[in-house]
Write an enzyme that holds these catalytic residues in place. Structure first.
Site, PDB file in Angstrom:
ATOM      1  N   CYS A  33      48.214  46.181  39.885  1.00  0.00           N
ATOM      2  CA  CYS A  33      49.267  45.723  39.315  1.00  0.00           C
ATOM      3  C   CYS A  33      50.469  46.669  39.151  1.00  0.00           C
ATOM      4  CB  CYS A  33      48.813  45.401  37.888  1.00  0.00           C
ATOM      5  SG  CYS A  33      47.377  44.238  37.707  1.00  0.00           S
ATOM      6  N   ALA A  62      36.212  45.615  38.865  1.00  0.00           N
ATOM      7  CA  ALA A  62      35.118  44.915  38.180  1.00  0.00           C
ATOM      8  C   ALA A  62      33.919  45.704  38.870  1.00  0.00           C
ATOM      9  CB  ALA A  62      34.931  43.405  38.701  1.00  0.00           C
TER      10      ALA A  62
END
Length: 457
Positions: A46, A13
């Site tokens: 991830c 982000a």
């Protein structure tokens, strides 16, 4: 005059916001300073289970953009520097160099809080023993790989059966470990309803992963060398040469809380549609430290996913850079796998629907990934929830083999559009025997749900 944007957090982000703002404003218009307490920027957390499992060959493949690459684009990214305080009224942050120890204040005209999440780590005896690992950062992944090389045996215990726990169980199984998965719930994957989680449980048993349900970990047992030797639960002990914690994460908002910024019921920062922190004109927040609107339940949710974090960053960067963008919310879509079993879900589970007072019908269908006569057709189970009164789609869960998980995207689009299950039955989806039956499994479920809504009156 040039303005200064300060970004707290150098991953998805934060650096997406910085990069987008830089695309819109030149260095002479906007100075960008970013602080990251870790050693890596802009990487895929991830992907860590797949790196550990050997599907990804090196750590560097998970890094999208290095600190040097950000600096080449006139973003002053300061690594190994931790922000320790936000002075909202004074429009400044205090940061400490974690290598040298020096502290300094940096003023800002605009601030982005992208502090991410912290892994849940229960306060248990032995939890910090050598051989016990979380997998939140690239550093965590490297530490786990190093520990696997030093492990005296080939027994692994994974604590927690959510996405990370299941993915790490697969990774360790692929490395030749005997894997035991300890789960507090009755079934793995609590993001699914128990009947769908049972399918995952059955498949994991078939792969040789021992899944222990209703297991409450009480302590980590260590040997004479201080290294982990077993995990103790309220029901027994499980030998372990390495332990991986996959218990989940929570928003890292201690800085925001101390600064008086608004937090939601899940502990995440609250923002408006432009990702601006509520009540603060010059502060934005995004990524795993924020709560977002659920478009199905119309409640705030905490959904820490890299896809959302990157979108948040794009929206923030556009707004900081003088453009305009919004992030309307999520429907809660996620996919995962354990070996060749694929798992997808979107929208509400049964207990989610009950929690917000929705009356619903629920149907489950069995189908195949391809036309039944075509080679390689594999079984697939689809569960669908629809609002009883209106027929509005509420949620879909899918468990199956190749071609199962990404079918949940059909439902994600339908949820975002607010479609009814009856309207879904007319969706013009692609068909050919190698890809789908004449009636796609999701549409078969929609037909059955439509009949259930009508039967319910």
């Amino acid at each position: 005059m040039s303005e200064r944007l300060v970004v707290i957090g150098g991953d998805a982000a934060g650096m997406s916001a910085a990069s987008q703002a830089r695309r819109l404003k030149e260095p002479g218009e906007l100075e960008i300073v970013a602080f990251e307490r870790g050693r890596f920027s802009s990487y895929s957390a991830c992907g860590i289970p797949y790196w550990v499992g050997g599907d990804v060959s090196s750590r560097d493949e998970l890094i999208a953009r290095s600190p040097e690459e950000h600096r080449e684009r006139a973003i002053d990214l300061r690594m190994r520097t931790e922000v320790t305080e936000i002075d909202v009224a004074g429009q400044r942050v205090r940061a400490r160099d974690l290598e040298g120890g020096a502290e300094a204040w940096t003023g800002f005209d605009k601030l982005v809080v992208a502090t991410g999440a912290r892994p849940k780590r229960p306060r248990l005896p032995g939890i910090d023993a050598p051989g016990v690992h979380g997998v939140q950062t690239l550093g965590d992944g490297q530490a786990l790989l190093d520990s696997l090389d030093r492990a005296p045996g080939r027994r692994a215990v994974v604590v927690g059966a959510g996405y990370i726990g299941v993915e790490m169980a697969e990774a360790l199984l692929g490395r030749g470990y005997e894997v035991t998965l300890l789960n507090r719930g009755e079934q793995p994957m609590s993001t699914l309803d128990p009947d769908m989680g049972r399918l995952v449980h059955r498949a994991m048993d078939g792969l040789g992963i021992t899944t222990v349900a209703s297991a409450e970990v009480t302590k980590i047992l260590t040997g004479e060398d201080g290294r982990v030797r077993a995990v103790a639960t309220d029901g027994g002990e499980y030998p372990a040469d390495v332990v991986v914690l996959g218990i989940g994460v929570e928003p890292e908002t201690s800085l925001a809380r101390a600064a008086g910024l608004p937090l939601g019921s899940h502990g995440g920062l609250l923002t408006d549609l432009s990702m601006r922190v509520r009540g603060h004109e010059n502060i934005w927040a995004g990524g795993d430290c924020v709560e977002v609107l659920d478009l199905v339940s119309h409640r705030e949710r905490y959904v820490p996913l890299g896809t959302h974090a990157n979108k948040h960053g794009q929206v923030i960067g556009a707004n900081v850079g003088g453009d305009y963008a919004t992030f309307p919310g999520v429907v809660g879509t996620a996919v995962s796998k354990v070996c060749d079993l694929e798992i997808g879900r979107t929208g509400l589970r049964e207990k989610d629907a009950r929690a917000v007072g929705l009356r619903f019908v629920s149907v489950t269908v069995e189908s195949t990934s391809r036309a039944g006569y075509y080679p390689g057709a594999a079984p697939m189970t689809v569960k669908m929830l629809a609002e009883r009164r209106t027929g509005r789609l509420l949620g879909v869960q899918i468990v199956g083999r190749e071609g199962a998980a990404k079918r949940v995207d059909i439902a994600a689009v339908a949820l975002t559009a607010g479609m009814t299950v009856e309207a879904m039955t007319a969706l013009d989806l692609g068909y050919a025997p190698p890809f789908s039956p004449v009636w796609d499994p999701v549409l078969i479920a929609a037909r059955k749900a439509t009949a259930a809504v009508r039967a319910a009156g």
